[in-house]
Design a protein around this motif. Sequence first.
Motif, short mmCIF file in Angstrom:
data_model
loop_
_atom_site.label_atom_id
_atom_site.label_comp_id
_atom_site.label_asym_id
_atom_site.label_seq_id
_atom_site.Cartn_x
_atom_site.Cartn_y
_atom_site.Cartn_z
N SER A 170 12.83 -31.39 -17.31
CA SER A 170 13.47 -31.44 -15.99
C SER A 170 14.76 -30.63 -16.00
O SER A 170 15.37 -30.40 -17.06
CB SER A 170 13.79 -32.89 -15.61
OG SER A 170 14.83 -33.39 -16.43
N TYR A 171 15.21 -30.25 -14.81
CA TYR A 171 16.48 -29.53 -14.70
C TYR A 171 17.64 -30.41 -15.17
O TYR A 171 18.61 -29.91 -15.74
CB TYR A 171 16.70 -29.03 -13.27
CG TYR A 171 15.98 -27.74 -12.99
CD1 TYR A 171 16.50 -26.52 -13.42
CD2 TYR A 171 14.76 -27.71 -12.33
CE1 TYR A 171 15.84 -25.32 -13.20
CE2 TYR A 171 14.09 -26.53 -12.09
CZ TYR A 171 14.64 -25.34 -12.53
OH TYR A 171 13.97 -24.16 -12.30
N ASP A 172 17.55 -31.71 -14.94
CA ASP A 172 18.59 -32.62 -15.43
C ASP A 172 18.73 -32.52 -16.95
O ASP A 172 19.85 -32.47 -17.47
CB ASP A 172 18.27 -34.07 -15.04
CG ASP A 172 18.43 -34.32 -13.55
OD1 ASP A 172 19.31 -33.67 -12.94
OD2 ASP A 172 17.69 -35.15 -13.00
N LYS A 186 21.86 -31.07 -19.37
CA LYS A 186 22.43 -31.79 -20.52
C LYS A 186 22.35 -30.95 -21.79
O LYS A 186 23.31 -30.86 -22.56
CB LYS A 186 21.70 -33.12 -20.73
CG LYS A 186 22.00 -34.16 -19.71
CD LYS A 186 21.19 -35.42 -19.99
CE LYS A 186 21.24 -36.38 -18.81
NZ LYS A 186 20.32 -37.51 -18.99
N THR A 187 21.18 -30.36 -22.03
CA THR A 187 20.95 -29.60 -23.26
C THR A 187 21.93 -28.44 -23.40
O THR A 187 22.45 -28.18 -24.49
CB THR A 187 19.51 -29.07 -23.30
OG1 THR A 187 18.61 -30.17 -23.20
CG2 THR A 187 19.23 -28.31 -24.58
N SER A 196 25.96 -27.93 -13.44
CA SER A 196 25.13 -28.63 -12.45
C SER A 196 23.69 -28.10 -12.52
O SER A 196 23.41 -27.12 -13.22
CB SER A 196 25.68 -28.40 -11.05
OG SER A 196 25.54 -27.03 -10.69
N LYS A 197 22.82 -28.74 -11.73
CA LYS A 197 21.44 -28.27 -11.65
C LYS A 197 21.38 -26.89 -11.00
O LYS A 197 20.51 -26.09 -11.32
CB LYS A 197 20.57 -29.26 -10.87
CG LYS A 197 20.20 -30.48 -11.67
CD LYS A 197 18.97 -31.20 -11.17
CE LYS A 197 19.14 -31.90 -9.87
NZ LYS A 197 18.02 -32.80 -9.55
N LEU A 232 11.95 -24.64 -22.57
CA LEU A 232 12.11 -26.01 -22.05
C LEU A 232 11.45 -26.14 -20.69
O LEU A 232 10.71 -27.09 -20.43
CB LEU A 232 13.60 -26.38 -21.96
CG LEU A 232 14.31 -26.64 -23.28
CD1 LEU A 232 15.81 -26.86 -23.05
CD2 LEU A 232 13.72 -27.85 -23.99
N LEU A 233 11.73 -25.18 -19.80
CA LEU A 233 11.16 -25.24 -18.46
C LEU A 233 9.63 -25.22 -18.50
O LEU A 233 8.98 -26.04 -17.86
CB LEU A 233 11.67 -24.06 -17.62
CG LEU A 233 11.16 -24.03 -16.18
CD1 LEU A 233 11.87 -25.10 -15.36
CD2 LEU A 233 11.38 -22.66 -15.57
#
Length: 185
Positions: free
Chosen positions: A142-144, A148-149, A154-155, A136-137
């Motif tokens: 995004s870290y947001d 969620k995923t 938190s971030k 993903l990265l």
Amino acid sequence: MSNDTYFIEGLRSGDETILEEIYTTFFSKVKTFVIQNKGNATDAEDIFHNALIQLFVRLKKRQLVIKSSFEAYLFTTCKNLWRRELNKKRVTKMKVTELKSEEVENAHALLEQEKWELYIEKFQLLSENCRKVLTLLFNGTSYDEIVKTFSYASKVVARQRVFKCKAKLTKLIKEDDSFSKIKKL
């Protein structure tokens, strides 16, 4: 004999029928990729041809171990060669020209391919969670979205997970004997 073995042995022996089948089966995907990335059909043909030559040379020099499919391996080789070609064109546009022999270019391409193979091999050794997080990265998520995923708190937690996964991947790569050989080149 699996399809992968069939294509590898056909390439190794130079069997024209199998070479034509490789072109028929795999070229269109490479052509689409090159055209979508600032190239044309002729560029795609050159890249595909060079990739086959590179694979042929590797097959003659040593046993080639493909950990994915022949198609994925060939496509990755083509992508790497096209990226190198784009970088070369960008440097040329900047009026910085450097003459390199074809042998040196092929050596650099082989080295890049070996680095990529080492990376993929070690990436596969990571936990499934690490592979997903890093994929993903690396794909620009995004870290947001990562929070969620994976339902992270938190971030900060997501960043810590990414850091640990990258550190594990780096450690696996550096511990491999082939890393020291590649690094010296």
